[in-house]
Design an enzyme around this catalytic site. Sequence first.
Site, PDB file in Angstrom:
ATOM      1  N   LYS A 194      43.833  37.998  35.993  1.00 52.79           N
ATOM      2  CA  LYS A 194      43.190  39.124  34.795  1.00 52.79           C
ATOM      3  C   LYS A 194      44.062  39.911  34.964  1.00 52.79           C
ATOM      4  O   LYS A 194      44.098  40.828  36.029  1.00 52.79           O
ATOM      5  CB  LYS A 194      41.578  38.832  35.056  1.00 52.79           C
ATOM      6  N   LYS A 247      44.564  35.360  32.387  1.00 50.72           N
ATOM      7  CA  LYS A 247      43.793  36.728  30.588  1.00 50.72           C
ATOM      8  C   LYS A 247      44.916  37.302  31.086  1.00 50.72           C
ATOM      9  O   LYS A 247      45.072  37.846  31.438  1.00 50.72           O
ATOM     10  CB  LYS A 247      42.220  36.237  31.164  1.00 50.72           C
TER      11      LYS A 247
HETATM   12  C1  PBG Z   1      34.116  41.909  31.797  1.00 47.41           C
HETATM   13  C2  PBG Z   1      34.720  40.782  30.528  1.00 47.41           C
HETATM   14  C3  PBG Z   1      36.088  41.420  29.705  1.00 47.41           C
HETATM   15  C4  PBG Z   1      36.669  40.635  28.939  1.00 47.41           C
HETATM   16  C5  PBG Z   1      36.020  39.057  29.404  1.00 47.41           C
HETATM   17  N1  PBG Z   1      35.267  39.456  30.262  1.00 47.41           N
HETATM   18  C6  PBG Z   1      36.600  42.575  29.507  1.00 47.41           C
HETATM   19  C7  PBG Z   1      37.086  43.802  30.162  1.00 47.41           C
HETATM   20  O1  PBG Z   1      37.724  42.951  31.795  1.00 47.41           O
HETATM   21  O2  PBG Z   1      37.257  44.881  30.368  1.00 47.41           O
HETATM   22  C8  PBG Z   1      37.326  41.035  27.747  1.00 47.41           C
HETATM   23  C9  PBG Z   1      37.733  39.876  26.928  1.00 47.41           C
HETATM   24  C10 PBG Z   1      38.114  39.954  25.016  1.00 47.41           C
HETATM   25  O3  PBG Z   1      38.748  40.582  25.375  1.00 47.41           O
HETATM   26  O4  PBG Z   1      38.306  39.146  24.504  1.00 47.41           O
HETATM   27  N2  PBG Z   1      34.801  41.938  32.586  1.00 47.41           N
END
Ligand code: PBG
Length: 323
Positions: A194, A247
């Site tokens: 991520k 992601k």
């Molecule tokens: C929570 C989380 C996030 C997303 C999914 N789970 C946001 C982040 O890490 O700031 C992002 C999902 C999206 O942008 O569609 N940690």
Amino acid sequence: MMKFNRHRRLRTSAGMRELVRETFLRPSDFIYPIFFVEGENVRKEVPSMPGVYHISVDLVKEEVQELVDLGIKSIIVFGVPDHKDHVGSEAYHDHGIVQRATLEIKKHFPELVVIADTCLCQYTDHGHCGIVEDGEILNDESLQLLAKTAVSQARAGADIIAPSNMMDGFVIAIREALDEAGFVHVPVMSYAVKYASAFYGPFRDAAHSTPQFGDRKTYQMDPANRLEALREAQSDVEEGADFLIVKPSLSYLDIMRDVKNEFTLPVVAYNVSGEYAMVKAAAQNGWISEKELVLEMLTSMKRAGAELIITYHAKDAAKWLSE
Ligand code: PBG
């Protein structure tokens, strides 16, 4: 006559192209994200994500029925609680929003695969994904709360736990806690890779989870790094992950392919909020053909190695596929 290959022979008709097509999309490839809020009879569009709603738990039946009718087999549940505090208590409360939503969904749709997002950022007043002390995001201290959150989500009936917090060791902490609580059969879909991405902007509006100080760069990854993605994924594999999420998606298709080539676990693409918002904005302006563009993007994720795609386009894409 000069000798060359005639690639166009295999493109002469729709039938011919279908015969040689390598990648296919199906509604069951998609995982649809849903944001649950407190209250009753709430169905409010998220301004930066047209077509995506904040919905209250009492309306879940209608919302999910539509998905099931479209052939979508799985959803990922996010909670947007009213109450936030320093340690994110609502995340691991048995009456928390994700827990209530999960219970309700499983009651009406036992066959639907319900994935619970396991993180603290929507639940903490500082908006970070772990415990904060003196401006620092603490790793090991956060693991216990994440594990507690996962167990309470499993107790509510979540079929899969999807930790998105990017603390080190979160997979093994959650795996052990699930096993101890008797949930040995509940898989962990790890947000293994991520990145600290600007593509999450609209989600943070939707989930009210913007960090109140600093950013997420001490725990989410640097977009410039590729080998680090393999190290992250490797750790999660060793710690017992069952799925690996990459992601965001579109700027990271190379990483998706690397992860696919290196590991044998199912790879999941998260087609994130900013990617969705850009498409919607362009479509609303009439600048692109939404249907063709979305199907092309989703196909590219599968071609890059993803077996599954978490996407806000799921409903539209499933409709288009059945046309
Ligand atoms: C929570 C989380 C996030 C997303 C999914 N789970 C946001 C982040 O890490 O700031 C992002 C999902 C999206 O942008 O569609 N940690």
